[in-house]
Design a protein around this motif. Structure first.
Motif, PDB file in Angstrom:
ATOM      1  N   ARG A  10       0.833  -1.213   0.000  1.00  0.00           N
ATOM      2  CA  ARG A  10       0.000   0.000   0.000  1.00  0.00           C
ATOM      3  C   ARG A  10       0.861   1.255   0.000  1.00  0.00           C
ATOM      4  O   ARG A  10       0.593   2.210  -0.735  1.00  0.00           O
ATOM      5  N   SER A  51       0.500 -12.417   0.348  1.00  0.00           N
ATOM      6  CA  SER A  51      -0.931 -12.663   0.523  1.00  0.00           C
ATOM      7  C   SER A  51      -1.684 -12.820  -0.797  1.00  0.00           C
ATOM      8  O   SER A  51      -2.863 -13.154  -0.796  1.00  0.00           O
ATOM      9  N   ALA A 139      -7.649  -3.564  -5.060  1.00  0.00           N
ATOM     10  CA  ALA A 139      -9.041  -3.742  -4.611  1.00  0.00           C
ATOM     11  C   ALA A 139      -9.452  -5.211  -4.719  1.00  0.00           C
ATOM     12  O   ALA A 139     -10.079  -5.760  -3.800  1.00  0.00           O
ATOM     13  N   THR A 140      -9.094  -5.840  -5.820  1.00  0.00           N
ATOM     14  CA  THR A 140      -9.460  -7.247  -6.042  1.00  0.00           C
ATOM     15  C   THR A 140      -8.866  -8.159  -4.979  1.00  0.00           C
ATOM     16  O   THR A 140      -9.503  -9.108  -4.531  1.00  0.00           O
ATOM     17  N   HIS A 141      -7.643  -7.858  -4.550  1.00  0.00           N
ATOM     18  CA  HIS A 141      -6.924  -8.721  -3.607  1.00  0.00           C
ATOM     19  C   HIS A 141      -6.905  -8.170  -2.179  1.00  0.00           C
ATOM     20  O   HIS A 141      -6.144  -8.662  -1.340  1.00  0.00           O
ATOM     21  N   ASN A 142      -7.730  -7.164  -1.932  1.00  0.00           N
ATOM     22  CA  ASN A 142      -7.850  -6.574  -0.576  1.00  0.00           C
ATOM     23  C   ASN A 142      -6.516  -6.195   0.031  1.00  0.00           C
ATOM     24  O   ASN A 142      -6.220  -6.527   1.190  1.00  0.00           O
ATOM     25  N   LEU A 143      -5.705  -5.517  -0.744  1.00  0.00           N
ATOM     26  CA  LEU A 143      -4.387  -5.071  -0.247  1.00  0.00           C
ATOM     27  C   LEU A 143      -4.498  -3.670   0.342  1.00  0.00           C
ATOM     28  O   LEU A 143      -5.297  -2.880  -0.007  1.00  0.00           O
TER      29      LEU A 143
END
Length: 143
Positions: A10, A51, A139-143
């Motif tokens: 991030r 992750s 967003a797709t991988h909730n990072l």
């Protein structure tokens, strides 16, 4: 506090967003280089976090825009690519007759291009696409 506090994917994405804002404000070699290197190395931070499945990251990085970003990053760092196609780069002036029809708008300012494998890509458009894709990946991988 550590000297380098860029420790998460991030934080690296946010740095790329700052570099992108600088690039949008002023297109010059420093801003192009800084954006491409930063955006390209986001993947190192994602990989280190562990992750996201390696196959998902590899599939994402196979995208042509991400590959063009990687090529510009590596060309900037190493001058010439030797293990894959070495793209050419050039800046086209906005003077009348400087480019092919549809390639640029007269008076729009210089156009920075990467040319590789018969393709011509506007570097500013490339930067937009790379940022859009990274934001979606996060967003797709909730990072």
């Amino acid at each position: 506090m550590a000297f380098f506090d860029l420790i998460s994917p991030r934080q690296m994405l946010e740095k790329a967003q700052r570099e992108h804002a600088r690039l949008k404000e002023r297109v010059d070699i420093d801003n192009v280089f800084n954006f491409m290197v930063t955006a390209n190395h986001i993947c190192d931070y994602v990989e280190r976090l562990g992750s996201v499945p390696q196959a998902a990251l590899a599939s994402f990085l196979a995208d042509q825009d991400l590959r063009d970003c990687r090529d510009l990053c590596d060309k900037g760092k190493h001058v010439r690519l030797t293990r894959r196609t070495d793209p050419s780069t050039r800046v086209m002036s906005s003077h009348v007759g400087a480019g092919h029809i549809g390639e640029m708008m007269v008076g729009a300012g210089d156009t920075w291009l990467i040319e590789s494998r018969g393709r011509r890509v506007d570097v500013q458009n490339l930067a937009e696409q790379v940022m859009r894709k990274w934001v979606k990946f996060f967003a797709t991988h909730n990072l």
